[in-house]
Design a protein around this motif. Structure first.
Motif, PDB file in Angstrom:
ATOM      1  N   TYR A  44       0.866  -1.170   0.000  1.00 54.67           N
ATOM      2  CA  TYR A  44       0.000   0.000   0.000  1.00 54.67           C
ATOM      3  C   TYR A  44       0.906   1.224   0.000  1.00 54.67           C
ATOM      4  CZ  TYR A  44      -3.685  -3.296   1.237  1.00 54.67           C
ATOM      5  OH  TYR A  44      -4.561  -4.358   1.218  1.00 54.67           O
ATOM      6  N   ALA A  45       0.769   2.062  -1.027  1.00 51.03           N
ATOM      7  CA  ALA A  45       1.647   3.220  -1.180  1.00 51.03           C
ATOM      8  C   ALA A  45       0.832   4.497  -1.003  1.00 51.03           C
ATOM      9  CB  ALA A  45       2.294   3.204  -2.558  1.00 51.03           C
ATOM     10  N   ALA A  46       1.251   5.337  -0.075  1.00 50.98           N
ATOM     11  CA  ALA A  46       0.543   6.586   0.200  1.00 50.98           C
ATOM     12  C   ALA A  46       1.372   7.762  -0.277  1.00 50.98           C
ATOM     13  CB  ALA A  46       0.272   6.724   1.694  1.00 50.98           C
ATOM     14  N   ASN A  47       0.745   8.638  -1.033  1.00 55.59           N
ATOM     15  CA  ASN A  47       1.452   9.785  -1.595  1.00 55.59           C
ATOM     16  C   ASN A  47       0.409  10.766  -2.113  1.00 55.59           C
ATOM     17  OD1 ASN A  47       2.510  10.956  -4.474  1.00 55.59           O
ATOM     18  ND2 ASN A  47       4.126  10.958  -2.931  1.00 55.59           N
ATOM     19  N   VAL A  48       0.770  12.045  -2.141  1.00 56.40           N
ATOM     20  CA  VAL A  48      -0.180  13.038  -2.654  1.00 56.40           C
ATOM     21  C   VAL A  48       0.257  13.571  -4.022  1.00 56.40           C
ATOM     22  CG1 VAL A  48      -1.332  15.249  -2.211  1.00 56.40           C
ATOM     23  CG2 VAL A  48      -0.848  13.682  -0.313  1.00 56.40           C
ATOM     24  N   TYR A  49       1.515  13.998  -4.136  1.00 54.90           N
ATOM     25  CA  TYR A  49       1.919  14.753  -5.322  1.00 54.90           C
ATOM     26  C   TYR A  49       2.836  14.023  -6.307  1.00 54.90           C
ATOM     27  CZ  TYR A  49      -0.216  18.912  -3.316  1.00 54.90           C
ATOM     28  OH  TYR A  49      -1.110  19.804  -2.819  1.00 54.90           O
ATOM     29  N   VAL A  90       3.107  -1.200   4.184  1.00 51.83           N
ATOM     30  CA  VAL A  90       2.500   0.102   3.897  1.00 51.83           C
ATOM     31  C   VAL A  90       3.597   1.143   3.967  1.00 51.83           C
ATOM     32  CG1 VAL A  90       0.772   1.812   4.551  1.00 51.83           C
ATOM     33  CG2 VAL A  90       0.361  -0.616   5.022  1.00 51.83           C
ATOM     34  N   PHE A  91       3.735   1.934   2.926  1.00 49.61           N
ATOM     35  CA  PHE A  91       4.698   3.032   3.029  1.00 49.61           C
ATOM     36  C   PHE A  91       4.077   4.326   2.532  1.00 49.61           C
ATOM     37  CE2 PHE A  91       6.240   3.970  -1.293  1.00 49.61           C
ATOM     38  CZ  PHE A  91       5.905   2.834  -2.006  1.00 49.61           C
ATOM     39  N   GLY A  92       4.582   5.418   3.107  1.00 51.14           N
ATOM     40  CA  GLY A  92       4.188   6.741   2.666  1.00 51.14           C
ATOM     41  C   GLY A  92       5.437   7.517   2.319  1.00 51.14           C
ATOM     42  N   VAL A  93       5.338   8.347   1.313  1.00 56.77           N
ATOM     43  CA  VAL A  93       6.517   9.111   0.886  1.00 56.77           C
ATOM     44  C   VAL A  93       6.061  10.427   0.271  1.00 56.77           C
ATOM     45  CG1 VAL A  93       6.571   7.992  -1.394  1.00 56.77           C
ATOM     46  CG2 VAL A  93       8.679   8.974  -0.453  1.00 56.77           C
ATOM     47  N   ASP A 113      11.215  16.437   2.815  1.00 53.25           N
ATOM     48  CA  ASP A 113      11.105  15.167   2.112  1.00 53.25           C
ATOM     49  C   ASP A 113      11.206  14.058   3.154  1.00 53.25           C
ATOM     50  OD1 ASP A 113      11.410  16.725  -0.283  1.00 53.25           O
ATOM     51  OD2 ASP A 113      13.582  16.674   0.060  1.00 53.25           O
ATOM     52  N   GLY A 114      10.601  12.940   2.863  1.00 55.32           N
ATOM     53  CA  GLY A 114      10.744  11.829   3.790  1.00 55.32           C
ATOM     54  C   GLY A 114       9.836  10.674   3.455  1.00 55.32           C
ATOM     55  N   ALA A 115      10.138   9.551   4.081  1.00 62.44           N
ATOM     56  CA  ALA A 115       9.331   8.346   3.878  1.00 62.44           C
ATOM     57  C   ALA A 115       9.266   7.576   5.187  1.00 62.44           C
ATOM     58  CB  ALA A 115       9.942   7.470   2.789  1.00 62.44           C
ATOM     59  N   ALA A 116       8.211   6.806   5.336  1.00 63.45           N
ATOM     60  CA  ALA A 116       8.031   5.950   6.504  1.00 63.45           C
ATOM     61  C   ALA A 116       7.335   4.679   6.055  1.00 63.45           C
ATOM     62  CB  ALA A 116       7.195   6.658   7.570  1.00 63.45           C
ATOM     63  N   ALA A 129       3.792  10.636   3.921  1.00 57.95           N
ATOM     64  CA  ALA A 129       4.554   9.870   4.910  1.00 57.95           C
ATOM     65  C   ALA A 129       4.044  10.077   6.330  1.00 57.95           C
ATOM     66  CB  ALA A 129       6.027  10.259   4.834  1.00 57.95           C
ATOM     67  N   THR A 130       3.367  11.186   6.579  1.00 56.88           N
ATOM     68  CA  THR A 130       3.056  11.593   7.954  1.00 56.88           C
ATOM     69  C   THR A 130       2.264  10.549   8.749  1.00 56.88           C
ATOM     70  OG1 THR A 130       3.267  13.964   7.573  1.00 56.88           O
ATOM     71  CG2 THR A 130       1.747  13.292   9.310  1.00 56.88           C
ATOM     72  N   GLY A 131       1.179  10.062   8.178  1.00 54.25           N
ATOM     73  CA  GLY A 131       0.335   9.112   8.910  1.00 54.25           C
ATOM     74  C   GLY A 131       1.070   7.845   9.282  1.00 54.25           C
ATOM     75  N   VAL A 132       1.970   7.407   8.405  1.00 53.80           N
ATOM     76  CA  VAL A 132       2.750   6.204   8.695  1.00 53.80           C
ATOM     77  C   VAL A 132       3.820   6.516   9.748  1.00 53.80           C
ATOM     78  CG1 VAL A 132       4.165   4.358   7.698  1.00 53.80           C
ATOM     79  CG2 VAL A 132       2.331   5.397   6.336  1.00 53.80           C
ATOM     80  N   ALA A 133       4.443   7.666   9.620  1.00 53.49           N
ATOM     81  CA  ALA A 133       5.484   8.059  10.578  1.00 53.49           C
ATOM     82  C   ALA A 133       4.928   8.189  11.996  1.00 53.49           C
ATOM     83  CB  ALA A 133       6.138   9.372  10.141  1.00 53.49           C
ATOM     84  N   GLN A 134       3.682   8.642  12.107  1.00 49.29           N
ATOM     85  CA  GLN A 134       3.055   8.715  13.439  1.00 49.29           C
ATOM     86  C   GLN A 134       3.012   7.321  14.074  1.00 49.29           C
ATOM     87  OE1 GLN A 134      -0.777  10.479  12.420  1.00 49.29           O
ATOM     88  NE2 GLN A 134      -0.144  12.452  13.258  1.00 49.29           N
ATOM     89  N   MET A 135       2.705   6.321  13.247  1.00 47.92           N
ATOM     90  CA  MET A 135       2.644   4.952  13.789  1.00 47.92           C
ATOM     91  C   MET A 135       4.024   4.429  14.124  1.00 47.92           C
ATOM     92  SD  MET A 135      -0.458   3.240  11.730  1.00 47.92           S
ATOM     93  CE  MET A 135      -1.707   4.400  11.147  1.00 47.92           C
ATOM     94  N   VAL A 136       5.017   4.809  13.320  1.00 48.25           N
ATOM     95  CA  VAL A 136       6.396   4.404  13.614  1.00 48.25           C
ATOM     96  C   VAL A 136       6.769   4.888  15.021  1.00 48.25           C
ATOM     97  CG1 VAL A 136       8.820   4.723  12.963  1.00 48.25           C
ATOM     98  CG2 VAL A 136       7.082   4.342  11.181  1.00 48.25           C
TER      99      VAL A 136
END
Lengths: 410, 410
Positions: free
Chosen positions: A76-81, A132-135, A236-239, A358-365
């Motif tokens: 599952y890949a989360a990204n906006v732009y 699941v990753f967000g970037v 920039d970042g990923a989680a 990435a934010t929502g995933v990083a919160q869980m990290v």
């Protein structure tokens, strides 16, 4: 949907989620664990590609989980732009091929929404192990909120008239201070607290403690919000997290996802009452109901403090305190590290930075690391239950919004 | 995952999906029905906004299903180029507020991927009734494939060097003709067939029958592909389906989703063998296994004929015929209306048009109408089982791709 928490053998917390099927059937679903968690440092990574960022997060999360690439059944890949089929592009060089890949977008709630969808499939038994990753790479867009809104035809018009994210939040802040008889100092306290937390997080973008005076005297952005009250957006970042229905043994404690809720609605903090975080309040009620967790039992929270005012509003929407008592909760020190329920121990969006997907995933990290005693330098003692919350949309021109609440426990 | 088809009382097809849970548990999940289906005409809708298009599809699908707005528990929105929290923005004026909303992107497979995710949640019992819609307004981007690729940083470089979608498919076509000892006439036959079908579909963008000569003599795009062998890409449109676990009674026959599969992989029609539609073949095997349907029992297919060559390759990947016999299947007339297994009775992407996010949903709309004897002018007699297939990505610069296969039955 309802659930119950049970004390198992040896006092270990056990969690069973019962789904009341729509036709009256009761389905006992699989438990979902977060087996591994990783994130890149959040910051300006001009020398790195989005692939580099995603790869670092995903491969480190797999390593953290002790899960092999060939065990991953869906991504599952989360990204906006980032554009079309981004997830597929980003995993290209990782040696993971074949599984179903879902690209999920819900503005700043994209990462949490991706985790939510993954939970559904795992509970159903469709998959055993997923990533699941967000970037997000916002520096490529120039940073700041105007370029972000300019990149989107729906918000472009509003941005050109000055309705950017800081101004929208500033109106909420002004109204809050008026309604509650508070001064700007209260808002600034949120920044002091979260930036003090961020100073202890080596992965945060801004790691300086600041004083109340420094916050209040920093450059005005939109009254009453000053620069240090706004999350850095040139970031920039990923989680990544590895979710599985197999009980993980890699770490001191297995982290369960006790609740996963996503809701939408009309203008979080909307026009009728710009201080009413209705969608988040509704989503939180759903998450508490799913998990059987009482708000009083939450030991830590990572919430969507894009601007200082947001944290104060969400205290009440998440039932961390009674309605009207958010200011008192903050002043009491309860939400600082060492308090009853530390909020944004990672530094939050304000200090850690806010690469949207990435934010929502990083919160869980962060919550996973806290629950497993791996948050060196900012460790919360004996934390058993953590909550994450983020919202997406709800800004001028995008007056529908999403909110997401997850509750994790050991 | 496995399932079986049973003949129930009165010979009515019954479907039970058994999920073999990852820990050896067997879960009997809810059946998922398509209760309502609707789409806008596909075409150049310069006077309409994306809201207008989405609203027409969603509200008509709800009406078709006899489902009230307040019964909708979640919304899945499929789109590629519309930007942030598009689903929330598009439902704003529809009077549907509150439910979870998921924005899903998988390039041209976005719509089908959204249906797939909705199926997971319905089978789990998380929701009883949801709406899935897909929408795209490509005329705003100027139409053609170069503007599409130019809008995406990953494909922009390739486009500027001439690697656009038509040239990539043209290479596949050239190789196919060489390997199979065929001539360009074979490719052109696909366009003749699907455009004849589209002439009977009032919602198709291009509704003219064409001759072999007209196809072969139309403007060259990329040898061996001529203009009439390429789907129109300056197109706007929306499609929606209402999915539910309650057996619908609105129409003559209740349409079940017998299988829903999404897979990803490295370069559908890739570098090792550009004629090997590996991802689609794998996804189809999964769908046949899930549904217990034999490929021989499929009565109609809507597949991803973005260019004529694609249809020939997918005949074999979907097991409609043996490997190497796709050309013969086409020439035999089996895949034309009136044949054994009509392919793209709607006109397909070639005639109906291809508004990316809407396509996967629109394919299901056609199959629902065919299975319920509502496809006036192009009705397939006594159709019981239909299959939809679409792919996303896999073009130059986006060399990972998704594929999706759904099997619907009455």
């Amino acid at each position: 949907m309802a659930s119950r928490l049970q004390q198992g053998r040896g006092g270990r917390l056990q969690h069973r989620l019962f789904l009341h099927g729509c036709q009256g059937r009761k389905i006992v679903t699989s438990q979902v664990y977060i087996a591994g968690a990783a994130m890149t440092p959040f910051g300006r990574h001009n020398a790195l590609s989005m692939q580099d960022l995603a790869q670092a997060a995903v491969l480190n999360a797999l390593k953290d989980a002790g899960v092999r690439k060939d065990e991953v059944q869906a991504i599952y890949a989360a990204n906006v732009y980032g554009g079309m089929v981004l997830g597929q592009v980003l995993i290209r060089d990782m040696g993971i091929t074949g599984p179903a890949l879902y690209n999920v977008e819900n503005a700043c709630a994209s990462g949490a929404t991706a985790v939510h969808l993954a939970c559904q499939a795992l509970r159903l038994g469709l998959y055993e192990t997923v990533v699941v990753f967000g970037v997000e790479q916002l520096t490529q867009l120039g940073g700041g909120t105007i370029p972000l809104q300019r990149n989107d035809y729906k918000t472009e018009l509003y941005a050109s008239h000055g309705m950017t994210l800081p101004t929208v939040y500033a109106m909420r802040g002004t109204r809050y201070l008026h309604e509650r008889g508070e001064t700007a100092e209260l808002l600034a306290r949120v920044a002091v607290k979260n930036r003090a937390h961020g100073a202890r997080n080596p992965l945060a973008q801004q790691r300086s403690e600041v004083t109340l005076e420094e916050v209040l005297n920093s450059r005005p952005v939109a009254e009453p919000l000053t620069l240090l009250q706004c999350c850095p957006s040139a970031v920039d970042g990923a989680a990544a997290v590895v979710l599985t229905t197999r009980r993980p043994t890699q770490h001191s404690a297995a982290v369960h996802i006790l609740a996963s809720a996503v809701q939408s609605g009309y203008q979080e903090l909307g026009c009728d009452d710009i201080l009413d975080a209705e969608i988040t309040a509704r989503t939180a009620r759903l998450a508490y109901e799913q998990s059987g967790v009482d708000p009083k039992d939450v030991n830590l929270v990572e919430l969507h403090d894009a601007f200082t005012i947001a944290e104060l509003l969400y205290y009440e929407a998440l039932q961390l305190t009674k309605s009207g008592e958010g200011g008192e909760l903050l002043r009491s020190g309860a939400t600082a590290l060492g308090g009853r329920v530390p909020v944004n121990p990672s530094g939050g969006l304000l200090a850690k930075g806010h690469p949207l997907g990435a934010t929502g995933v990083a919160q869980m990290v962060e919550v996973v690391w806290q629950l497993q005693n791996r948050a060196d330098g900012r460790q919360i003692e004996n934390a058993k239950i953590g909550l994450t919350q983020c919202t997406g949309g709800g800004i001028a021109g995008v007056d529908h919004a999403a909110s997401s609440v997850h509750i994790l426990g050991v």
